[in-house]
Design a protein around this motif. Structure first.
Motif, PDB file in Angstrom:
ATOM      1  N   GLN A   1       0.819  -1.209   0.000  1.00 18.43           N
ATOM      2  CA  GLN A   1       0.000   0.000   0.000  1.00 18.43           C
ATOM      3  C   GLN A   1       0.854   1.260   0.000  1.00 18.43           C
ATOM      4  N   GLY A   2       2.071   1.163   0.491  1.00 21.36           N
ATOM      5  CA  GLY A   2       2.980   2.305   0.414  1.00 21.36           C
ATOM      6  C   GLY A   2       3.280   2.676  -1.024  1.00 21.36           C
ATOM      7  N   ARG A   3       3.352   1.677  -1.884  1.00 26.51           N
ATOM      8  CA  ARG A   3       3.578   1.934  -3.313  1.00 26.51           C
ATOM      9  C   ARG A   3       2.378   2.630  -3.959  1.00 26.51           C
ATOM     10  N   LEU A   4       1.208   2.485  -3.327  1.00 22.45           N
ATOM     11  CA  LEU A   4      -0.014   3.091  -3.859  1.00 22.45           C
ATOM     12  C   LEU A   4      -0.330   4.420  -3.183  1.00 22.45           C
ATOM     13  N   ALA A   5       0.616   4.916  -2.414  1.00 21.81           N
ATOM     14  CA  ALA A   5       0.475   6.201  -1.708  1.00 21.81           C
ATOM     15  C   ALA A   5      -0.690   6.198  -0.718  1.00 21.81           C
ATOM     16  N   VAL A   6      -0.923   5.044  -0.074  1.00 19.65           N
ATOM     17  CA  VAL A   6      -1.947   4.951   0.969  1.00 19.65           C
ATOM     18  C   VAL A   6      -1.323   5.454   2.259  1.00 19.65           C
ATOM     19  N   GLY A   7      -2.073   6.248   3.006  1.00 20.19           N
ATOM     20  CA  GLY A   7      -1.559   6.819   4.250  1.00 20.19           C
ATOM     21  C   GLY A   7      -1.331   5.769   5.326  1.00 20.19           C
ATOM     22  N   TRP A   8      -0.526   6.147   6.321  1.00 20.73           N
ATOM     23  CA  TRP A   8      -0.174   5.212   7.393  1.00 20.73           C
ATOM     24  C   TRP A   8      -1.388   4.781   8.206  1.00 20.73           C
ATOM     25  N   LYS A   9      -2.306   5.694   8.460  1.00 18.73           N
ATOM     26  CA  LYS A   9      -3.490   5.343   9.257  1.00 18.73           C
ATOM     27  C   LYS A   9      -4.310   4.273   8.542  1.00 18.73           C
ATOM     28  N   GLU A  10      -4.526   4.452   7.247  1.00 21.88           N
ATOM     29  CA  GLU A  10      -5.307   3.478   6.490  1.00 21.88           C
ATOM     30  C   GLU A  10      -4.568   2.137   6.393  1.00 21.88           C
ATOM     31  N   ARG A  11      -3.259   2.181   6.250  1.00 22.06           N
ATOM     32  CA  ARG A  11      -2.481   0.939   6.211  1.00 22.06           C
ATOM     33  C   ARG A  11      -2.605   0.193   7.535  1.00 22.06           C
ATOM     34  N   ALA A  12      -2.495   0.927   8.647  1.00 22.41           N
ATOM     35  CA  ALA A  12      -2.605   0.302   9.969  1.00 22.41           C
ATOM     36  C   ALA A  12      -3.995  -0.286  10.184  1.00 22.41           C
ATOM     37  N   LEU A  13      -5.027   0.444   9.785  1.00 23.68           N
ATOM     38  CA  LEU A  13      -6.395  -0.063   9.923  1.00 23.68           C
ATOM     39  C   LEU A  13      -6.615  -1.299   9.058  1.00 23.68           C
ATOM     40  N   ASP A  14      -6.089  -1.281   7.861  1.00 23.79           N
ATOM     41  CA  ASP A  14      -6.218  -2.429   6.969  1.00 23.79           C
ATOM     42  C   ASP A  14      -5.533  -3.649   7.571  1.00 23.79           C
ATOM     43  N   ALA A  15      -4.313  -3.478   8.053  1.00 24.82           N
ATOM     44  CA  ALA A  15      -3.571  -4.580   8.666  1.00 24.82           C
ATOM     45  C   ALA A  15      -4.306  -5.099   9.903  1.00 24.82           C
ATOM     46  N   ALA A  16      -4.847  -4.194  10.713  1.00 22.09           N
ATOM     47  CA  ALA A  16      -5.580  -4.606  11.913  1.00 22.09           C
ATOM     48  C   ALA A  16      -6.802  -5.442  11.549  1.00 22.09           C
ATOM     49  N   GLY A  17      -7.479  -5.079  10.481  1.00 21.51           N
ATOM     50  CA  GLY A  17      -8.634  -5.854  10.038  1.00 21.51           C
ATOM     51  C   GLY A  17      -8.260  -7.278   9.673  1.00 21.51           C
ATOM     52  N   TRP A  18      -7.118  -7.430   9.014  1.00 20.12           N
ATOM     53  CA  TRP A  18      -6.672  -8.774   8.631  1.00 20.12           C
ATOM     54  C   TRP A  18      -6.217  -9.570   9.840  1.00 20.12           C
ATOM     55  N   VAL A  19      -5.577  -8.931  10.795  1.00 15.23           N
ATOM     56  CA  VAL A  19      -5.192  -9.634  12.022  1.00 15.23           C
ATOM     57  C   VAL A  19      -6.450 -10.118  12.748  1.00 15.23           C
ATOM     58  N   LEU A  20      -7.454  -9.258  12.828  1.00 11.68           N
ATOM     59  CA  LEU A  20      -8.718  -9.643  13.460  1.00 11.68           C
ATOM     60  C   LEU A  20      -9.378 -10.797  12.705  1.00 11.68           C
ATOM     61  N   ALA A  21      -9.414 -10.724  11.382  1.00 11.05           N
ATOM     62  CA  ALA A  21     -10.026 -11.796  10.586  1.00 11.05           C
ATOM     63  C   ALA A  21      -9.307 -13.126  10.813  1.00 11.05           C
ATOM     64  N   PHE A  22      -7.986 -13.099  10.883  1.00 10.83           N
ATOM     65  CA  PHE A  22      -7.230 -14.333  11.125  1.00 10.83           C
ATOM     66  C   PHE A  22      -7.528 -14.867  12.525  1.00 10.83           C
ATOM     67  N   ALA A  23      -7.685 -13.976  13.512  1.00 11.98           N
ATOM     68  CA  ALA A  23      -8.032 -14.411  14.869  1.00 11.98           C
ATOM     69  C   ALA A  23      -9.420 -15.059  14.888  1.00 11.98           C
ATOM     70  N   VAL A  24     -10.350 -14.478  14.158  1.00 13.06           N
ATOM     71  CA  VAL A  24     -11.694 -15.051  14.049  1.00 13.06           C
ATOM     72  C   VAL A  24     -11.633 -16.435  13.400  1.00 13.06           C
ATOM     73  N   MET A  25     -10.821 -16.580  12.391  1.00 17.85           N
ATOM     74  CA  MET A  25     -10.677 -17.872  11.732  1.00 17.85           C
ATOM     75  C   MET A  25     -10.078 -18.907  12.691  1.00 17.85           C
ATOM     76  N   GLY A  26      -9.095 -18.511  13.481  1.00 14.20           N
ATOM     77  CA  GLY A  26      -8.548 -19.412  14.495  1.00 14.20           C
ATOM     78  C   GLY A  26      -9.591 -19.819  15.508  1.00 14.20           C
ATOM     79  N   THR A  27     -10.480 -18.894  15.852  1.00 19.67           N
ATOM     80  CA  THR A  27     -11.557 -19.193  16.791  1.00 19.67           C
ATOM     81  C   THR A  27     -12.500 -20.255  16.232  1.00 19.67           C
ATOM     82  N   VAL A  28     -12.764 -20.198  14.945  1.00 16.90           N
ATOM     83  CA  VAL A  28     -13.615 -21.215  14.316  1.00 16.90           C
ATOM     84  C   VAL A  28     -12.959 -22.586  14.439  1.00 16.90           C
ATOM     85  N   PHE A  29     -11.674 -22.675  14.148  1.00 18.00           N
ATOM     86  CA  PHE A  29     -10.978 -23.968  14.276  1.00 18.00           C
ATOM     87  C   PHE A  29     -10.988 -24.448  15.722  1.00 18.00           C
TER      88      PHE A  29
END
Length: 124
Positions: free
Chosen positions: A92-120
């Motif tokens: 996302q840095g290559r796409l000129a996405v700001g740091w706040k949006e990058r952090a929020l995007d990454a946090a969403g994926w970390v949360l999604a992976f945690a939810v997936m672990g919860t299902v297992f």
């Protein structure tokens, strides 16, 4: 290696896709000129991730997972934190996405992976 829980793989993929969809709608509204990725594409991508997780949990084995249930979260969240999040930040840095949006995007994926672990974990 134990058997892969294919039902958990499917449920985790759906749960992860739902989580990231809700995250994007609630936390990261679209900007001018942006569009959402199709739901089918998100589910298929999460199916790839869930398949990898299911294989990973099968390799660890049911006995070890019963002894150490925190592995259901440690492995997916660790993968998201140490591989997915950095890749998102760099790409996302290559796409000129700001740091706040990058952090929020990454946090969403970390949360999604945690939810997936919860299902297992719930299926164990």
């Amino acid at each position: 290696m134990g058997p892969v829980d294919w039902l958990a793989v499917g449920l985790a993929a759906l749960a992860g896709a739902a989580c990231i969809h809700v995250w994007y709608d609630a936390v990261m509204p679209l900007r001018e000129g942006q569009s959402r990725v199709g739901v089918l594409a998100v589910v298929l991508a999460m199916l790839v991730v869930a398949t990898m997780m299911g294989h990973n949990f099968a390799r660890v084995g049911a006995e070890r997972l019963a002894e150490k249930p925190w592995l259901f979260w440690m492995m997916p969240v660790g993968f998201a934190l140490w591989f997915v999040a950095p890749a998102l930040v760099i790409a996302q840095g290559r796409l000129a996405v700001g740091w706040k949006e990058r952090a929020l995007d990454a946090a969403g994926w970390v949360l999604a992976f945690a939810v997936m672990g919860t299902v297992f974990w719930g299926r164990s």
